[in-house]
Motif scaffolding. Structure first.
Motif, mmCIF file in Angstrom:
data_model
loop_
_atom_site.group_PDB
_atom_site.id
_atom_site.type_symbol
_atom_site.label_atom_id
_atom_site.label_comp_id
_atom_site.label_asym_id
_atom_site.label_seq_id
_atom_site.Cartn_x
_atom_site.Cartn_y
_atom_site.Cartn_z
ATOM 1 N N PRO A 198 -12.989 3.517 -1.765
ATOM 2 C CA PRO A 198 -13.231 3.464 -0.320
ATOM 3 C C PRO A 198 -11.944 3.173 0.454
ATOM 4 C CG PRO A 198 -14.810 2.095 -1.507
ATOM 5 C CD PRO A 198 -13.793 2.551 -2.493
ATOM 6 N N ARG A 199 -11.889 3.636 1.698
ATOM 7 C CA ARG A 199 -10.691 3.475 2.522
ATOM 8 C C ARG A 199 -10.308 2.013 2.709
ATOM 9 N NH1 ARG A 199 -11.292 7.843 7.384
ATOM 10 N NH2 ARG A 199 -11.201 9.672 6.051
ATOM 11 N N TYR A 200 -11.326 1.159 2.938
ATOM 12 C CA TYR A 200 -10.988 -0.234 3.202
ATOM 13 C C TYR A 200 -10.325 -0.885 2.001
ATOM 14 C CZ TYR A 200 -15.155 -1.775 0.624
ATOM 15 O OH TYR A 200 -16.091 -2.021 -0.338
ATOM 16 N N ARG A 259 -5.423 -2.998 -0.470
ATOM 17 C CA ARG A 259 -4.453 -2.936 -1.549
ATOM 18 C C ARG A 259 -3.049 -2.648 -1.003
ATOM 19 N NH1 ARG A 259 -3.617 1.601 -4.566
ATOM 20 N NH2 ARG A 259 -5.628 2.409 -3.896
ATOM 21 N N ARG A 260 -2.962 -1.814 0.017
ATOM 22 C CA ARG A 260 -1.686 -1.460 0.603
ATOM 23 C C ARG A 260 -1.025 -2.668 1.291
ATOM 24 N NH1 ARG A 260 -2.210 3.627 4.274
ATOM 25 N NH2 ARG A 260 -4.217 3.169 3.465
ATOM 26 N N TRP A 261 -1.849 -3.504 1.945
ATOM 27 C CA TRP A 261 -1.310 -4.651 2.700
ATOM 28 C C TRP A 261 -1.134 -5.892 1.848
ATOM 29 C CZ3 TRP A 261 0.985 -3.487 6.972
ATOM 30 C CH2 TRP A 261 0.595 -2.362 7.677
ATOM 31 N N SER A 262 -1.620 -5.845 0.636
ATOM 32 C CA SER A 262 -1.502 -7.035 -0.230
ATOM 33 C C SER A 262 -0.163 -7.113 -0.887
ATOM 34 C CB SER A 262 -2.563 -7.022 -1.316
ATOM 35 O OG SER A 262 -3.834 -7.071 -0.741
#
Length: 154
Positions: free
Chosen positions: A144-146, A151-154
């Motif tokens: 899912p996108r969220y 994951r990208r911002w972590s």
């Protein structure tokens, strides 16, 4: 092992030899014919495997019905015997239809190798598309996108 296995192995071996000769002499037509013969041989061997599987399944079903018939009382025994006879007839009809289809496919591949190759490629493409389409039960659920964003911002 049945006749389709033997003929298929022969066609595949003949195709391998043709392909090798075409490769050595630089003759693209002979090389392509060899590949077509190999494909036809493999297809015929696969058909032989399918025929063996059908024969085995029909024999197993006939055995099961026969076993049930031997333990069934009077009226049920007659019904079981009737089912056994019908299953045997259906098995032989499927075998005959399969044999006829195999012969038709083999003759078509021999008479029209390019058309057969195009048809097989189209079937392979369609199978790949169906197996890997988003609605396919074999395709993994996309993330899912969220979750990707987290994951990208972590």
């Amino acid at each position: 092992m049945n006749q389709d296995h033997v003929e298929g192995a022969f066609s595949e071996a003949k195709g391998t030899i043709k392909e090798g000769i075409g490769n050595l002499t630089g003759d693209a037509k002979t090389e392509a014919e060899g590949k077509v013969d190999q494909f036809a041989g493999r297809a015929q061997q696969t058909w032989g495997d399918a025929r063996d599987a059908i024969d085995s399944a029909a024999a197993t079903a006939a055995e099961a019905v026969s076993e049930a018939a031997s333990h069934a009382p009077g009226k049920f025994r007659d019904t079981a015997e009737s089912v056994k006879a019908t299953a045997s007839q259906v098995g032989s009809k499927v075998y005959e239809a399969g044999s006829s289809a195999g012969q038709t496919i083999a003759s078509t591949v021999k008479e029209q190798p390019l058309l057969s190759l195009i048809g097989v490629a189209a079937i392979g493409y369609l199978a790949g598309y169906l197996l890997h389409s988003p609605s396919s039960p074999f395709t993994a659920e996309p993330e899912p996108r969220y979750r990707r964003a987290i994951r990208r911002w972590s």
